[in-house]
Write a protein that holds these residues in place. Sequence first.
Motif, short mmCIF file in Angstrom:
data_model
loop_
_atom_site.label_atom_id
_atom_site.label_comp_id
_atom_site.label_asym_id
_atom_site.label_seq_id
_atom_site.Cartn_x
_atom_site.Cartn_y
_atom_site.Cartn_z
N ARG A 268 3.91 -11.54 0.91
CA ARG A 268 4.22 -10.16 0.54
C ARG A 268 5.43 -9.63 1.32
O ARG A 268 6.12 -8.76 0.69
N LEU B 31 6.94 -6.16 -0.48
CA LEU B 31 5.86 -5.13 -0.76
C LEU B 31 5.01 -4.92 0.48
O LEU B 31 4.60 -5.75 1.22
N ASN B 32 4.69 -3.52 0.45
CA ASN B 32 3.85 -2.97 1.39
C ASN B 32 2.34 -3.43 1.34
O ASN B 32 2.10 -3.47 0.04
N GLN B 33 1.42 -3.01 2.17
CA GLN B 33 -0.03 -3.52 2.22
C GLN B 33 -0.64 -2.36 1.18
O GLN B 33 -1.47 -2.60 0.31
N ASP C 245 0.79 -0.77 -1.45
CA ASP C 245 1.27 -0.98 -2.83
C ASP C 245 0.28 -2.32 -3.44
O ASP C 245 0.10 -2.14 -4.45
N LEU C 246 0.38 -3.24 -2.63
CA LEU C 246 -0.38 -4.66 -2.97
C LEU C 246 -1.94 -4.15 -3.35
O LEU C 246 -2.39 -4.53 -4.48
N LYS D 237 -2.22 -2.32 -6.50
CA LYS D 237 -1.99 -3.40 -7.90
C LYS D 237 -3.36 -3.87 -8.08
O LYS D 237 -3.68 -4.13 -9.12
N ARG E 242 -5.52 -0.21 1.50
CA ARG E 242 -4.50 -0.99 2.49
C ARG E 242 -5.24 -1.49 3.58
O ARG E 242 -4.86 -2.76 4.10
N ASN F 236 0.34 -10.90 -8.22
CA ASN F 236 1.19 -10.13 -7.74
C ASN F 236 2.19 -10.41 -6.85
O ASN F 236 3.01 -9.82 -6.68
N LEU F 237 2.01 -11.63 -6.23
CA LEU F 237 2.92 -12.30 -5.29
C LEU F 237 3.81 -13.23 -6.05
O LEU F 237 4.70 -13.77 -5.23
#
Length: 113
Positions: free
Chosen positions: A19, A24-26, A28-29, A32, A37, A61-62
Amino acid sequence: MDFKTALVKHIGSKIKDERLKIGLNQNDLGEKIGLTRTSISNIEAGRQQPTLDILYQICYNLGKEIHFFLPTYNDVSSLITTPENTTIDKLKTNRLSDSSINTVKDILNKYKL
């Protein structure tokens, strides 16, 4: 640390590393994949075990396949704290020969210590 804990911590650590690599921050992940968070933070720290469908969504997503996050059995078992591992580690720091260490292992196994 038991096997399950070691496995979950390993997976979480790999998720965090990837991540961060893609910036990508927590939050945002989490957005998705429909998690908070806090849930992402807990997964990355090994405090929460992701379900299989969540793990697949994280992978997507990663940009990684699921096997990337899964360690080998030996990777995980090396993290487990058992009386045998603790004793062997102590013996190694006292510079015993491999032969002596193997003898102690045999005794520990024989008597289930």
